[in-house]
Design a protein around this motif. Structure first.
Motif, PDB file in Angstrom:
ATOM      1  N   SER A  10      -6.392 -16.640  39.326  1.00  0.00           N
ATOM      2  CA  SER A  10      -4.770 -16.311  39.350  1.00  0.00           C
ATOM      3  C   SER A  10      -4.415 -17.187  38.325  1.00  0.00           C
ATOM      4  CB  SER A  10      -4.270 -16.511  40.993  1.00  0.00           C
ATOM      5  OG  SER A  10      -4.911 -17.907  41.201  1.00  0.00           O
ATOM      6  N   SER A  11      -5.166 -18.348  37.993  1.00  0.00           N
ATOM      7  CA  SER A  11      -4.448 -19.310  37.095  1.00  0.00           C
ATOM      8  C   SER A  11      -4.627 -18.534  35.662  1.00  0.00           C
ATOM      9  CB  SER A  11      -5.100 -20.689  37.145  1.00  0.00           C
ATOM     10  OG  SER A  11      -5.263 -21.284  38.370  1.00  0.00           O
ATOM     11  N   ALA A  13      -4.303 -15.115  35.125  1.00  0.00           N
ATOM     12  CA  ALA A  13      -4.241 -13.641  35.235  1.00  0.00           C
ATOM     13  C   ALA A  13      -3.273 -13.004  34.074  1.00  0.00           C
ATOM     14  CB  ALA A  13      -3.615 -13.442  36.832  1.00  0.00           C
ATOM     15  N   GLN A  17       0.555 -17.325  32.772  1.00  0.00           N
ATOM     16  CA  GLN A  17      -0.511 -18.472  33.345  1.00  0.00           C
ATOM     17  C   GLN A  17      -1.219 -19.330  32.345  1.00  0.00           C
ATOM     18  OE1 GLN A  17       1.221 -18.498  36.287  1.00  0.00           O
ATOM     19  NE2 GLN A  17      -0.511 -18.535  37.592  1.00  0.00           N
ATOM     20  N   GLY A  40      -7.472 -12.819  37.285  1.00  0.00           N
ATOM     21  CA  GLY A  40      -7.180 -12.345  38.786  1.00  0.00           C
ATOM     22  C   GLY A  40      -6.058 -11.505  38.859  1.00  0.00           C
ATOM     23  N   LYS A  41      -5.355 -11.500  40.014  1.00  0.00           N
ATOM     24  CA  LYS A  41      -4.409 -10.859  40.408  1.00  0.00           C
ATOM     25  C   LYS A  41      -3.017 -11.623  39.881  1.00  0.00           C
ATOM     26  CE  LYS A  41      -6.126  -9.008  44.647  1.00  0.00           C
ATOM     27  NZ  LYS A  41      -5.987  -8.467  46.006  1.00  0.00           N
ATOM     28  N   ARG A  42      -2.292 -10.651  39.064  1.00  0.00           N
ATOM     29  CA  ARG A  42      -0.875 -11.333  38.760  1.00  0.00           C
ATOM     30  C   ARG A  42       0.261 -11.100  39.818  1.00  0.00           C
ATOM     31  NH1 ARG A  42      -1.251  -6.917  33.966  1.00  0.00           N
ATOM     32  NH2 ARG A  42      -2.317  -5.597  35.979  1.00  0.00           N
ATOM     33  N   SER A  44       0.260  -9.329  44.458  1.00  0.00           N
ATOM     34  CA  SER A  44      -0.708  -9.027  45.506  1.00  0.00           C
ATOM     35  C   SER A  44      -1.333  -7.996  45.353  1.00  0.00           C
ATOM     36  CB  SER A  44      -0.212  -9.502  46.932  1.00  0.00           C
ATOM     37  OG  SER A  44       0.826  -8.616  47.187  1.00  0.00           O
ATOM     38  N   ASP A  46      -2.113  -6.218  42.991  1.00  0.00           N
ATOM     39  CA  ASP A  46      -3.045  -6.024  41.508  1.00  0.00           C
ATOM     40  C   ASP A  46      -4.548  -6.116  41.862  1.00  0.00           C
ATOM     41  OD1 ASP A  46      -3.241  -5.698  38.805  1.00  0.00           O
ATOM     42  OD2 ASP A  46      -2.834  -7.765  38.518  1.00  0.00           O
ATOM     43  N   LYS A  48      -8.179  -7.665  40.549  1.00  0.00           N
ATOM     44  CA  LYS A  48      -9.140  -8.635  39.675  1.00  0.00           C
ATOM     45  C   LYS A  48      -9.721  -7.947  38.581  1.00  0.00           C
ATOM     46  CE  LYS A  48     -10.240 -12.270  42.988  1.00  0.00           C
ATOM     47  NZ  LYS A  48     -11.150 -12.774  43.893  1.00  0.00           N
ATOM     48  N   THR A 206      -6.525 -24.157  41.070  1.00  0.00           N
ATOM     49  CA  THR A 206      -6.338 -22.879  41.981  1.00  0.00           C
ATOM     50  C   THR A 206      -4.878 -22.570  42.189  1.00  0.00           C
ATOM     51  OG1 THR A 206      -6.938 -21.935  43.803  1.00  0.00           O
ATOM     52  CG2 THR A 206      -7.110 -24.248  43.853  1.00  0.00           C
ATOM     53  N   ASP A 207      -4.594 -21.940  43.015  1.00  0.00           N
ATOM     54  CA  ASP A 207      -3.037 -21.344  43.411  1.00  0.00           C
ATOM     55  C   ASP A 207      -2.573 -21.977  44.818  1.00  0.00           C
ATOM     56  OD1 ASP A 207      -4.577 -19.826  44.996  1.00  0.00           O
ATOM     57  OD2 ASP A 207      -3.930 -17.870  44.246  1.00  0.00           O
TER      58      ASP A 207
END
Ligand code: ASP
Length: 439
Positions: A10-11, A13, A17, A40-42, A44, A46, A48, A206-207
């Motif tokens: 997600s970092s 995506a 980011q 990853g996902k941009r 929720s 989305d 990966k 991470t997020d």
């Protein structure tokens, strides 16, 4: 000072980011070795890139047209490249991937391309050397990770590089084919790189702003743990708490390299330090609470059990022969209870009951299902009187009936067994008494 920095999906995506990540890396000259995940996902809903790759590859293997699916993946990278205004084309890489998909190069190869390509983008963006993980991370022919060979080759290779990007998640087997770690495995690559360069710290971006005291789905806005030991983390991850891949601790354990979990979206937050050992006292008596539902308890009763030497061994052997691992075995004078995972147990239930009858001729066997185990973990408990007392009085007040208690001999954790339906109330009550009440 040398830091290895790993960024989760997600970092990375989107181009936005990537820019945050670039700022983080440039803010500290010690951040010399970078391990990226796949985008990853941009948002929720989305998907990966790793999942897109698995899906695309399966379509290819089924002999169906996979061109649109591959194009969607290409678009994800193009969006990042354009957003960063990079002078980079992945055209040739995608031609090769398409060719390899047609040649059925394997699911691991397919999944690994997410990190492989993101590493190329990252190296181009930062101006760092790109090192394909297949050249420096090794597995044997059965897919077991080869730590010594990897450490030797990787540390030698990185000693020549001031800065480098090494994609996460995969390596290669002796025949040159790609092998991935299990899902979330870029965390493991980060640890391996940190070990190889003798990093001062392994930063895992991470997020979330670190490791939370408990599950935010159960307790609203739980506190962040500032320092946790490897052993505490292992206890909590075993019970289902996840931020880092569980296996990422192993390469670092003997090295004493701390892992710093940080948030790409809030880089100024202090995060969580995961250390081998520390004399820093935890803020609250406990470090964390985690748990799992879905256990069953098998209670074997036999009068005069205490005089029968070997009783416990014979009981556990029945579980072993049925391929069932046990979690806890609380016992009384004439009873012994074995806690097992309900799903696994249900498949073998009758064979285990028959086996127990044959092995130890019990007076009765009692089964109880739908149980949950909650682990209260903390290095601070050893020095504190009354922890158990506080736990049980909190649970009594919350009207939770405790079915089982197990305090590990390390005094690092207390595990309570409750009914599944009391699971959330148990965690909330323990959190309130140790954390909310002490804020
Ligand atoms: N991209 C891989 C996954 O989604 C590995 C990782 O992100 O760590 O599982």
């Amino acid at each position: 000072m040398k830091k290895v920095v790993k960024f989760g999906g997600s970092s990375l995506a989107s181009a936005g980011q990537f820019k945050k990540v670039g700022d983080i890396i440039r803010a500290d000259a010690a951040r010399r070795y970078v391990v990226p995940s796949a985008p990853g996902k941009r948002f929720s809903a989305d998907t990966k890139v790793t999942d897109m790759l698995y899906d695309c590859y399966r379509t290819a293997v089924a002999g169906k047209d996979f061109s649109q699916k591959l194009k969607n993946i290409k678009d994800r990278y193009q969006e990042i490249i354009d957003g960063l205004a990079l002078n980079l084309s992945l055209e040739q890489e995608f031609d090769k991937i398409e060719e390899q998909f047609r040649a059925k190069a394997g699911e691991d190869y397919a999944a690994s391309r997410g990190e492989y390509l993101n590493g190329i983008v990252m190296a181009n963006y930062l101006g760092y050397t790109y090192i394909d993980a297949a050249e420096v991370i090794f597995f044997d022919e059965n897919g077991n990770f080869l730590d010594e060979k990897t450490d030797e080759v990787l540390s030698h290779r990185l000693s020549e590089e001031e800065h480098a990007v090494i994609p996460g998640f995969y390596g290669s087997k002796p025949d040159g084919s790609v092998k991935t770690f299990s899902r979330g495995g870029s965390d493991i690559t980060g640890s391996i790189v940190a070990k190889a360069v003798h990093a001062d710290v392994y930063e895992n971006w991470t997020d979330v702003s670190g490791f939370l005291v408990t599950d935010p789905k159960i307790v609203e806005n739980p506190e962040v743990i500032s320092t946790i030991t490897y052993r505490e983390l292992r206890e909590l991850s075993y019970m289902g708490a996840t931020v880092l891949h569980e296996d990422s601790i192993f390469p670092l354990r003997k090295e004493g390299i701390p892992i710093h979990v940080l948030n790409t979206n809030a880089p100024e937050d202090p995060g969580t330090m995961i250390v081998e050992n520390t004399c820093s006292k935890p803020h609250f008596t406990i470090t964390g609470i985690a748990g799992k539902k879905g256990f069953a308890a098998v209670t074997i009763e036999k009068s005069m059990m205490n005089t029968e030497i070997g009783f416990g061994r014979k009981v556990l052997q029945v579980f072993e022969e049925n391929g069932i691992s046990f979690e806890h075995t609380p016992s009384g004078i004439d009873t012994m209870t074995v806690f097992v995972h309900q799903k696994e147990f249900e498949e073998k239930e009758q064979s285990i009951i028959a086996g127990l009858h044959r092995a130890v001729q019990p007076d009765s066997i009692d089964l109880e299902s739908d149980l949950a185990l909650v682990a209260i973990v903390g290095r601070g408990m050893r020095r504190t009187r009354g922890t158990a007392g506080r736990i049980f009085s909190a649970l009594a007040h919350a009207h939770v009936n405790v079915k089982m208690i197990d305090q590990g001999s390390s005094e690092l954790n207390i595990i309570v067994g409750v009914e599944n339906r009391d699971f959330e109330a148990t965690i909330k009550a323990i959190y309130d008494i140790f954390v909310t009440a002490q804020l």
